[in-house]
Motif scaffolding. Sequence first.
Motif, PDB file in Angstrom:
ATOM      1  N   TRP A 163       0.838  -1.399  -0.074  1.00  0.00           N
ATOM      2  CA  TRP A 163       0.002  -0.055   0.056  1.00  0.00           C
ATOM      3  C   TRP A 163       0.730   1.053  -0.101  1.00  0.00           C
ATOM      4  O   TRP A 163       1.819   1.190   0.911  1.00  0.00           O
ATOM      5  CB  TRP A 163      -0.949   0.095   1.164  1.00  0.00           C
ATOM      6  CG  TRP A 163      -2.016  -1.003   0.966  1.00  0.00           C
ATOM      7  CD1 TRP A 163      -1.946  -2.225   2.039  1.00  0.00           C
ATOM      8  CD2 TRP A 163      -3.150  -1.170   0.306  1.00  0.00           C
ATOM      9  NE1 TRP A 163      -3.093  -2.989   1.627  1.00  0.00           N
ATOM     10  CE2 TRP A 163      -3.896  -2.461   0.574  1.00  0.00           C
ATOM     11  CE3 TRP A 163      -3.474  -0.375  -0.779  1.00  0.00           C
ATOM     12  CZ2 TRP A 163      -4.897  -2.495  -0.222  1.00  0.00           C
ATOM     13  CZ3 TRP A 163      -4.852  -0.468  -1.291  1.00  0.00           C
ATOM     14  CH2 TRP A 163      -5.515  -1.854  -1.153  1.00  0.00           C
ATOM     15  N   LEU A 164       0.631   2.084  -0.963  1.00  0.00           N
ATOM     16  CA  LEU A 164       1.442   3.196  -1.042  1.00  0.00           C
ATOM     17  C   LEU A 164       0.405   4.337  -0.954  1.00  0.00           C
ATOM     18  O   LEU A 164      -0.731   4.692  -1.355  1.00  0.00           O
ATOM     19  CB  LEU A 164       2.064   3.675  -2.572  1.00  0.00           C
ATOM     20  CG  LEU A 164       2.933   2.287  -2.874  1.00  0.00           C
ATOM     21  CD1 LEU A 164       3.210   2.612  -4.405  1.00  0.00           C
ATOM     22  CD2 LEU A 164       4.052   2.239  -2.250  1.00  0.00           C
ATOM     23  N   ASP A 165       1.135   5.666  -0.057  1.00  0.00           N
ATOM     24  CA  ASP A 165       0.437   7.063  -0.009  1.00  0.00           C
ATOM     25  C   ASP A 165       0.113   7.568  -1.423  1.00  0.00           C
ATOM     26  O   ASP A 165       0.679   7.201  -2.206  1.00  0.00           O
ATOM     27  CB  ASP A 165       1.240   7.763   0.853  1.00  0.00           C
ATOM     28  CG  ASP A 165       1.313   7.372   2.359  1.00  0.00           C
ATOM     29  OD1 ASP A 165       0.497   6.304   2.691  1.00  0.00           O
ATOM     30  OD2 ASP A 165       2.412   7.598   3.030  1.00  0.00           O
ATOM     31  N   GLY A 166      -0.826   8.367  -1.194  1.00  0.00           N
ATOM     32  CA  GLY A 166      -1.381   9.161  -2.590  1.00  0.00           C
ATOM     33  C   GLY A 166      -0.322   9.817  -3.337  1.00  0.00           C
ATOM     34  O   GLY A 166      -0.266   9.686  -4.692  1.00  0.00           O
ATOM     35  N   ASN A 167       0.612  10.424  -2.860  1.00  0.00           N
ATOM     36  CA  ASN A 167       1.912  10.936  -3.631  1.00  0.00           C
ATOM     37  C   ASN A 167       3.078  10.136  -3.837  1.00  0.00           C
ATOM     38  O   ASN A 167       3.956  10.618  -4.676  1.00  0.00           O
ATOM     39  CB  ASN A 167       2.389  12.273  -3.005  1.00  0.00           C
ATOM     40  CG  ASN A 167       1.075  13.180  -2.748  1.00  0.00           C
ATOM     41  OD1 ASN A 167       0.057  13.427  -3.599  1.00  0.00           O
ATOM     42  ND2 ASN A 167       1.199  14.103  -1.627  1.00  0.00           N
ATOM     43  N   ALA A 168       2.916   8.951  -3.473  1.00  0.00           N
ATOM     44  CA  ALA A 168       4.174   7.854  -3.611  1.00  0.00           C
ATOM     45  C   ALA A 168       4.621   7.779  -5.260  1.00  0.00           C
ATOM     46  O   ALA A 168       5.541   7.501  -5.556  1.00  0.00           O
ATOM     47  CB  ALA A 168       3.887   6.677  -3.022  1.00  0.00           C
ATOM     48  N   LEU A 169       3.437   7.637  -6.047  1.00  0.00           N
ATOM     49  CA  LEU A 169       3.723   7.419  -7.529  1.00  0.00           C
ATOM     50  C   LEU A 169       3.989   8.581  -8.308  1.00  0.00           C
ATOM     51  O   LEU A 169       3.847   8.436  -9.446  1.00  0.00           O
ATOM     52  CB  LEU A 169       2.459   6.551  -8.072  1.00  0.00           C
ATOM     53  CG  LEU A 169       2.525   5.293  -7.434  1.00  0.00           C
ATOM     54  CD1 LEU A 169       1.159   4.386  -7.920  1.00  0.00           C
ATOM     55  CD2 LEU A 169       3.533   4.297  -7.710  1.00  0.00           C
ATOM     56  N   GLY A 170       3.687   9.816  -7.788  1.00  0.00           N
ATOM     57  CA  GLY A 170       4.087  11.071  -8.423  1.00  0.00           C
ATOM     58  C   GLY A 170       2.814  11.135  -9.284  1.00  0.00           C
ATOM     59  O   GLY A 170       1.769  10.798  -9.137  1.00  0.00           O
ATOM     60  N   PRO A 171       3.034  11.636 -10.766  1.00  0.00           N
ATOM     61  CA  PRO A 171       1.948  11.983 -11.512  1.00  0.00           C
ATOM     62  C   PRO A 171       1.609  10.616 -12.432  1.00  0.00           C
ATOM     63  O   PRO A 171       1.130  10.724 -13.698  1.00  0.00           O
ATOM     64  CB  PRO A 171       2.587  12.902 -12.380  1.00  0.00           C
ATOM     65  CG  PRO A 171       3.982  12.765 -12.421  1.00  0.00           C
ATOM     66  CD  PRO A 171       4.375  12.168 -11.267  1.00  0.00           C
ATOM     67  N   PHE A 172       1.794   9.530 -11.872  1.00  0.00           N
ATOM     68  CA  PHE A 172       1.607   8.257 -12.624  1.00  0.00           C
ATOM     69  C   PHE A 172       0.201   8.243 -12.924  1.00  0.00           C
ATOM     70  O   PHE A 172      -0.715   8.408 -11.943  1.00  0.00           O
ATOM     71  CB  PHE A 172       1.880   7.143 -11.755  1.00  0.00           C
ATOM     72  CG  PHE A 172       1.565   5.671 -12.182  1.00  0.00           C
ATOM     73  CD1 PHE A 172       2.369   5.029 -13.167  1.00  0.00           C
ATOM     74  CD2 PHE A 172       0.442   5.144 -12.067  1.00  0.00           C
ATOM     75  CE1 PHE A 172       2.246   3.759 -13.420  1.00  0.00           C
ATOM     76  CE2 PHE A 172       0.120   3.847 -12.634  1.00  0.00           C
ATOM     77  CZ  PHE A 172       0.993   3.193 -13.366  1.00  0.00           C
ATOM     78  N   ARG A 173      -0.339   7.771 -13.985  1.00  0.00           N
ATOM     79  CA  ARG A 173      -1.653   7.693 -14.485  1.00  0.00           C
ATOM     80  C   ARG A 173      -2.070   6.165 -15.122  1.00  0.00           C
ATOM     81  O   ARG A 173      -1.104   5.638 -15.582  1.00  0.00           O
ATOM     82  CB  ARG A 173      -2.187   8.893 -15.635  1.00  0.00           C
ATOM     83  CG  ARG A 173      -1.900  10.150 -14.935  1.00  0.00           C
ATOM     84  CD  ARG A 173      -2.968  10.237 -13.702  1.00  0.00           C
ATOM     85  NE  ARG A 173      -2.945  11.654 -13.148  1.00  0.00           N
ATOM     86  CZ  ARG A 173      -2.167  12.075 -11.962  1.00  0.00           C
ATOM     87  NH1 ARG A 173      -1.525  11.165 -11.586  1.00  0.00           N
ATOM     88  NH2 ARG A 173      -2.125  13.299 -11.600  1.00  0.00           N
ATOM     89  N   THR A 174      -3.107   5.966 -15.133  1.00  0.00           N
ATOM     90  CA  THR A 174      -3.387   4.695 -15.874  1.00  0.00           C
ATOM     91  C   THR A 174      -2.973   4.569 -17.273  1.00  0.00           C
ATOM     92  O   THR A 174      -3.705   5.452 -17.909  1.00  0.00           O
ATOM     93  CB  THR A 174      -4.828   4.172 -15.434  1.00  0.00           C
ATOM     94  OG1 THR A 174      -5.148   4.183 -14.023  1.00  0.00           O
ATOM     95  CG2 THR A 174      -5.287   2.861 -15.860  1.00  0.00           C
TER      96      THR A 174
END
Length: 296
Positions: free
Chosen positions: A156-167
């Motif tokens: 589980w990652l916090d909201g900002n952990a993936l930066g601007p990653f999008r599907t």
Amino acid sequence: MAALRPLLTAAVAVVLGAAVIAVVDGPSPSGAAECAIPAYAEGTPAAPSAAPDGGGLRVVEQGFTQSADVVSVGAVVENTSGHAAYRTRVLVRLFDAKRMWLPEERAGEVRRVVEIPVVLPGQRVGVGTDAHPAPLYGGGAAVVASFEVELTTTTWLDGNALGPFRTVTATGVATEHPNPAAPGVVSLRYREDSPNCRALTSRGAAAVYRDATGAIVGGAIEPPGALIVFRDDDGAVVGGEPGPPASPSCAPGDREMWIIPLHAAPPSADHTRTEVHPYCDLSRPAHATGAREPRN
């Protein structure tokens, strides 16, 4: 008609691992100097059903079709939490009519475990695979009556952990039949679009088959853009994909893409309802090991 044979196929690489964030600098489609999507994420694998905010992952749809010794399995997983689920491992278990577990011929291989790279908050992601129940003791064929889709671990990652990653999305799925001698073999062509600012790593693409009522009847997972041609006995090419896509799967931007599942689609599949879900991952950390390719 003469028998047709494939010239080349590719295997799906399933990479296992968990997800502190390292940012890679790289060009973005807009020309920006940096891309804030992290190179990788690490953390402690946890229960998929118990996100830190009380939500979790759950299987909301599933279905299967058995054809001889191959079981086509499909499912849809939903993230009900406000955290991103990273590298979620999915295991399929088969059962007979008495609810006895049916072992598989390939039980020790990586292919039995599907790994979803990222499931964003509120997102639904399709899962597809094939399973191979071992023959019964004495030589009879095993008959599958039901199955379970078990979500084993996630990070589980916090909201900002993936930066601007999008599907990365797949739209306009169209079915072709590249082998006239085997009409059940399908090529699923689609438009793949990545709004991300750098190239991601493809972990395959999952297909989910549905019947005319919308119920799931199976699925598959294969490498996007694999090269394969079918020839007749005289060596003439009669179908397939002899050339690569314009750009790799999970690269920024959009492109025409395809997958060709190894096994035939279920006869009850309504291909106007077939879905494709690209599995696009962060690059693996340099110290990571253990990546393997399954055997066909």
